[in-house]
Design a protein around this motif. Structure first.
Motif, PDB file in Angstrom:
ATOM      1  N   PRO A   1       0.711  -1.200   0.028  1.00  0.00           N
ATOM      2  CA  PRO A   1       0.185   0.075   0.131  1.00  0.00           C
ATOM      3  C   PRO A   1       0.851   1.182   0.057  1.00  0.00           C
ATOM      4  CG  PRO A   1      -0.989  -1.392   1.565  1.00  0.00           C
ATOM      5  CD  PRO A   1       0.326  -2.164   1.181  1.00  0.00           C
ATOM      6  N   ASP A   2       2.158   1.344   0.738  1.00  0.00           N
ATOM      7  CA  ASP A   2       3.089   2.558   0.678  1.00  0.00           C
ATOM      8  C   ASP A   2       3.780   2.522  -0.769  1.00  0.00           C
ATOM      9  OD1 ASP A   2       4.755   0.295   0.626  1.00  0.00           O
ATOM     10  OD2 ASP A   2       5.445   1.039   2.579  1.00  0.00           O
ATOM     11  N   GLY A   3       3.672   1.634  -1.709  1.00  0.00           N
ATOM     12  CA  GLY A   3       4.258   1.810  -2.919  1.00  0.00           C
ATOM     13  C   GLY A   3       5.409   0.823  -3.073  1.00  0.00           C
ATOM     14  N   GLU A   4       5.814   0.299  -2.126  1.00  0.00           N
ATOM     15  CA  GLU A   4       7.161  -0.531  -2.090  1.00  0.00           C
ATOM     16  C   GLU A   4       6.922  -1.685  -2.813  1.00  0.00           C
ATOM     17  OE1 GLU A   4      10.033  -3.368   0.960  1.00  0.00           O
ATOM     18  OE2 GLU A   4       8.326  -2.265   1.813  1.00  0.00           O
ATOM     19  N   ARG A   5       7.793  -2.375  -3.754  1.00  0.00           N
ATOM     20  CA  ARG A   5       7.447  -3.540  -4.456  1.00  0.00           C
ATOM     21  C   ARG A   5       8.061  -4.707  -3.602  1.00  0.00           C
ATOM     22  NH1 ARG A   5       9.129  -2.654  -9.258  1.00  0.00           N
ATOM     23  NH2 ARG A   5       6.995  -2.444 -10.331  1.00  0.00           N
ATOM     24  N   ILE A   6       7.382  -5.675  -3.027  1.00  0.00           N
ATOM     25  CA  ILE A   6       7.925  -6.545  -2.254  1.00  0.00           C
ATOM     26  C   ILE A   6       8.365  -7.877  -2.789  1.00  0.00           C
ATOM     27  CG2 ILE A   6       6.517  -5.715  -0.191  1.00  0.00           C
ATOM     28  CD1 ILE A   6       4.748  -8.411  -0.670  1.00  0.00           C
ATOM     29  N   GLY A   7       8.025  -7.780  -4.129  1.00  0.00           N
ATOM     30  CA  GLY A   7       8.506  -8.970  -5.077  1.00  0.00           C
ATOM     31  C   GLY A   7       7.870  -9.237  -6.196  1.00  0.00           C
ATOM     32  N   LYS A   8       8.315 -10.238  -6.964  1.00  0.00           N
ATOM     33  CA  LYS A   8       7.604 -10.627  -8.083  1.00  0.00           C
ATOM     34  C   LYS A   8       7.745 -12.128  -8.178  1.00  0.00           C
ATOM     35  CE  LYS A   8      10.157  -8.260 -11.209  1.00  0.00           C
ATOM     36  NZ  LYS A   8      10.674  -7.766 -12.490  1.00  0.00           N
ATOM     37  N   TYR A   9       6.596 -12.828  -8.856  1.00  0.00           N
ATOM     38  CA  TYR A   9       6.531 -14.196  -8.680  1.00  0.00           C
ATOM     39  C   TYR A   9       6.376 -14.763 -10.047  1.00  0.00           C
ATOM     40  CZ  TYR A   9       1.351 -14.203  -8.129  1.00  0.00           C
ATOM     41  OH  TYR A   9       0.028 -14.025  -8.226  1.00  0.00           O
ATOM     42  N   ALA A  10       7.121 -15.636 -10.485  1.00  0.00           N
ATOM     43  CA  ALA A  10       6.809 -16.526 -11.766  1.00  0.00           C
ATOM     44  C   ALA A  10       5.582 -17.241 -11.795  1.00  0.00           C
ATOM     45  CB  ALA A  10       8.092 -17.173 -12.279  1.00  0.00           C
ATOM     46  N   PRO A  11       4.888 -17.485 -12.789  1.00  0.00           N
ATOM     47  CA  PRO A  11       3.700 -18.614 -12.719  1.00  0.00           C
ATOM     48  C   PRO A  11       4.100 -19.824 -11.716  1.00  0.00           C
ATOM     49  CG  PRO A  11       3.815 -17.806 -14.828  1.00  0.00           C
ATOM     50  CD  PRO A  11       5.039 -17.321 -14.188  1.00  0.00           C
ATOM     51  N   ASN A  12       4.824 -20.314 -12.000  1.00  0.00           N
ATOM     52  CA  ASN A  12       5.026 -21.633 -11.151  1.00  0.00           C
ATOM     53  C   ASN A  12       5.594 -21.538  -9.573  1.00  0.00           C
ATOM     54  OD1 ASN A  12       7.765 -20.717 -11.232  1.00  0.00           O
ATOM     55  ND2 ASN A  12       8.439 -22.579 -12.470  1.00  0.00           N
ATOM     56  N   GLU A  13       5.492 -20.113  -9.192  1.00  0.00           N
ATOM     57  CA  GLU A  13       5.759 -19.973  -7.843  1.00  0.00           C
ATOM     58  C   GLU A  13       4.340 -19.488  -7.140  1.00  0.00           C
ATOM     59  OE1 GLU A  13      10.391 -18.261  -8.538  1.00  0.00           O
ATOM     60  OE2 GLU A  13       8.625 -16.840  -8.621  1.00  0.00           O
ATOM     61  N   TYR A  14       3.456 -19.310  -7.772  1.00  0.00           N
ATOM     62  CA  TYR A  14       2.343 -18.675  -7.246  1.00  0.00           C
ATOM     63  C   TYR A  14       1.814 -19.223  -5.944  1.00  0.00           C
ATOM     64  CZ  TYR A  14      -1.573 -22.114  -8.086  1.00  0.00           C
ATOM     65  OH  TYR A  14      -2.410 -23.166  -8.296  1.00  0.00           O
ATOM     66  N   THR A  15       1.871 -20.671  -5.733  1.00  0.00           N
ATOM     67  CA  THR A  15       1.507 -20.875  -4.427  1.00  0.00           C
ATOM     68  C   THR A  15       2.548 -20.533  -3.282  1.00  0.00           C
ATOM     69  OG1 THR A  15       3.010 -23.239  -4.882  1.00  0.00           O
ATOM     70  CG2 THR A  15       0.509 -23.251  -5.293  1.00  0.00           C
ATOM     71  N   ASP A  16       3.481 -20.195  -3.568  1.00  0.00           N
ATOM     72  CA  ASP A  16       4.305 -19.409  -2.563  1.00  0.00           C
ATOM     73  C   ASP A  16       3.825 -18.011  -1.971  1.00  0.00           C
ATOM     74  OD1 ASP A  16       6.013 -21.535  -2.902  1.00  0.00           O
ATOM     75  OD2 ASP A  16       7.561 -20.443  -4.230  1.00  0.00           O
ATOM     76  N   TRP A  17       3.032 -17.629  -2.902  1.00  0.00           N
ATOM     77  CA  TRP A  17       2.689 -16.028  -2.595  1.00  0.00           C
ATOM     78  C   TRP A  17       1.069 -15.905  -2.254  1.00  0.00           C
ATOM     79  CZ3 TRP A  17       5.085 -11.410  -2.886  1.00  0.00           C
ATOM     80  CH2 TRP A  17       6.546 -11.704  -3.324  1.00  0.00           C
TER      81      TRP A  17
END
Lengths: 168, 489
Positions: free
Chosen positions: B251-267
């Motif tokens: 919400p404050d604009g910080e990018r906390i990460g990016k996930y690839a499709p095969n990582e979606y269950t981690d996120w």
């Protein structure tokens, strides 16, 4: 006179697929002319009239757009009135529709079919003068399945016969 | 004794949603529930079928965004077969997808959102529709809307083989390419589309941004929520509808990460609530803290606005200009006012139009090298695209023959179930006070809280083990059940 028969619904959502089954059966009964109209449809042109058949999972504006250029349309769908037995077949003109709820004839994600038709007419589109609805009372339209419940399956050939009479 | 207000069916919403608003004895909102009778058993329906059928089957889930399911399924099937489509295959898929976006965003703005702003949120319901919009702003615009839809459908048809339910994407690419004549035709439609999108943005600027009442509504607290934003981005963190990684921004604009499709269950995890069968996805790394705002709450949204928030910009020049204007006008990134989703959607409309021209003028777009034959043994794969109404994830597992053994979908709207519920609650609390007379216009303003998300629950299905009758429980302010609804099936 050019007529469009549209089977509406979702072929993998139980009874919701009845509109497609009926339209496909109507298409099979028509003498084959050159070329298919759409994925499940075909057309033929006897001396004084042509008939096209389509199977669609759309409503509102998209459905209106498919009807442009035809003199007459027959929309085949399932219906949930809860007032009559599953498998009951209804046949009525479009202007009687507001009393009844259907899943597709008035797709709410864009606009109702009635509104869409008015939009088309405002734009000068040539739309059918006569729109008839043939609908089958459904029971199971929330479970994914490619099978109809027995009362709806029983209604399919009767609805086909009814539409073939309308096309005479 | 509490009073119950029901909005049923929700106007202009695909599916059969229902909102329940409970008032307490003082006439203030005690609670709200947004309930959806979901479609059931799609995953179970798919198991046992060949995975290559999925791009055809999934686009039958719902009539609103079949192209999105077609693409997510094709990408998941690529992954299952461990095959990468050649560059032309990817370009063609993205071109088809841009045509679809152009149609879908046009329809939403003019048929769903437009009536609220052009006619006004309190206009009589009989006027608050696309017909009212056309009568007010002129027949010429109606003609343009129809033309825009026609062009978008035609692009889908040229590449996808069919107008609504495309059928050409298969594991490894497509079954057909396009000719030079078709390329020229698409390019011409793309140029028209850019003009139309710019026209639409100007219309929005004139009618909405130029109206203080509407601007106050957009910027006001009623329609504001501080949640995480997600959206697909390319390697330079620019918005992409078809490919890339999912960017997650706080919400404050910080990018906390990016996930690839095969990582979606981690996120992504899913929260179950007792009052609905539809699950509430949330950010696993942040955790579920309830239906609340803030950086500590894992609630996120996935819409055109969240896509802009989660990105560093657009790859196309005019859309980038609009992106910069958007944030300059609304006070910088990220934007949390949910009615700004409508504006963001129009910027995406412009991006889709520009992308059509970019892709149609790529030297390789007419190459016959549009398919790579899969040779590896199929196993498991995930495909993610941005559906117009949110990030769409398809996850398949197969046996060594490519027969599906497990299927999981997280559809666009499901991502937004929690924030939509929160928006409805906040709008109801803001608009209904001390037993004030609840008017149709007021209820429409509550509906506007979720209409911005462009929700479509027709495909918000999920795997349900065994037989489970669908029932919806309605509770009063004390949590007591006052009514149970059942689907007769």
């Amino acid at each position: 006179m050019s007529t469009l028969v549209v089977g509406l619904g979702n072929p993998i959502l139980g009874d919701d697929g009845a509109g497609w089954r009926i339209a496909e059966a109507v298409a099979c009964r028509l003498p084959i002319q050159s070329g298919c109209v759409t994925e499940a449809g075909q057309s033929y042109s006897p001396e004084d009239q042509s008939v096209s058949v389509e199977c669609l999972g759309v409503g509102g504006l998209s459905l209106m757009e498919h009807m442009i250029g035809y003199d007459r349309a027959i929309l085949v769908d399932t219906i949930l009135t809860g007032k009559h037995a599953t498998g009951t077949i209804y046949c009525f003109p479009l202007h009687e529709l507001p009393d009844l709820k259907t899943g597709h004839l008035s797709s709410t994600h864009d606009t109702t079919l009635q509104n869409a038709l008015q939009v088309g007419q405002s734009m000068g589109a040539v739309l059918p003068d006569e729109i008839t609805i043939v609908a089958v009372e459904a029971r199971c339209v929330y479970d994914f399945s490619d099978e109809l419940t027995p009362p709806v399956a029983t209604a399919v050939p009767i609805a086909v016969k009814m539409i073939m009479e309308l096309l005479k | 004794m509490s009073t119950r207000i029901t909005i049923d069916p929700i106007t202009r919403l695909e599916g059969h949603g229902r909102i329940e608003i409970f008032l307490n004895e003082e006439g203030n909102v005690a609670n709200t529930y947004f309930q959806i009778p979901e479609l059931r058993g799609f995953e179970r329906f798919c198991v046992g079928r060949p995975v290559e059928e999925m791009p055809l089957l999934t686009n039958r889930i719902c009539g609103v965004c079949p192209e999105a399911h077609h693409m997510a399924a094709a990408k998941a099937a690529d992954a299952v077969y461990h095959v990468e489509p050649p560059r032309t295959g990817k370009l063609l898929r993205e071109l088809l997808y841009s045509g679809f976006y152009f149609t879908d965003h046009t329809t939403h703005f003019y048929a769903l959102a437009g009536p609220d702003f052009v006619m006004g949120p309190t206009a009589p319901v009989a006027e608050r529709n696309i017909l009212g919009v056309i009568h007010k702003v002129g027949l010429e615009i109606g003609g343009k809307v129809i033309q825009a839809r026609k062009y978008g459908h035609h692009i889908v048809e040229i590449i996808g083989g069919r107008k609504v339910h495309p059928c050409t994407s298969i594991p490894g690419g497509l079954t057909k390419g396009i000719t030079e004549e078709q390329r020229v035709e698409i390019e011409q439609m793309g140029h028209w589309a850019i003009e139309f999108a710019q026209f639409s943005l100007q219309l929005f600027s004139d009618i909405v941004l130029g109206n203080k009442e509407y601007l106050d509504l957009i910027l006001g607290d009623i329609y504001t929520h501080q949640t995480y934003s997600i959206g697909l981005v390319d390697e330079n963190n620019k918005v992409n509808f078809y490919d890339g990684k999912v960017s997650v921004v706080a919400p404050d604009g910080e990018r906390i990460g990016k996930y690839a499709p095969n990582e979606y269950t981690d996120w992504i995890a899913e929260r179950v609530e007792p009052w609905t069968y539809l699950k509430f996805p949330y950010l696993k790394k942040v955790g579920w803290k309830g239906f609340v705002d803030g950086k500590d709450s894992g609630v996120y949204f996935a819409t055109p606005l969240s896509r802009l928030n989660a990105s560093d910009g657009m790859t196309t020049p005019i859309a980038q200009e609009q992106y910069e204007k958007f944030y300059a006008t609304l006070g910088g990134k990220p934007v949390h006012q949910r009615l700004a989703i409508h504006w963001a959607r129009l910027i995406e409309l412009l991006y889709a139009a520009e992308r059509i021209v970019e892709l149609a003028t790529d030297p390789e777009i007419t190459s016959p090298n549009f398919h790579t034959v899969p040779t590896a043994t199929p196993t498991e794969g995930v495909g993610i695209v941005e559906a117009p109404r949110g990030t769409l994830t398809h996850h398949y597992k197969t046996d060594e023959r490519g027969i599906l053994t497990e299927v999981n979908l997280i559809v666009g709207t499901t991502n937004n179930y929690a924030p939509i519920s929160m928006s409805i609650n906040k709008a109801a609390r803001s608009l209904i006070h001390n037993g004030s007379v609840v008017t149709e216009g007021m209820l429409n303003m509550v509906e506007m809280a979720f209409r911005a998300y462009d929700p479509c629950f027709g495909c918000a299905t999920h795997s349900l083990p065994g037989q489970m009758p669908l029932e919806v429980t309605i509770r009063d302010a004390n949590g007591e059940t006052v009514e149970v609804l059942r689907q007769h099936c």
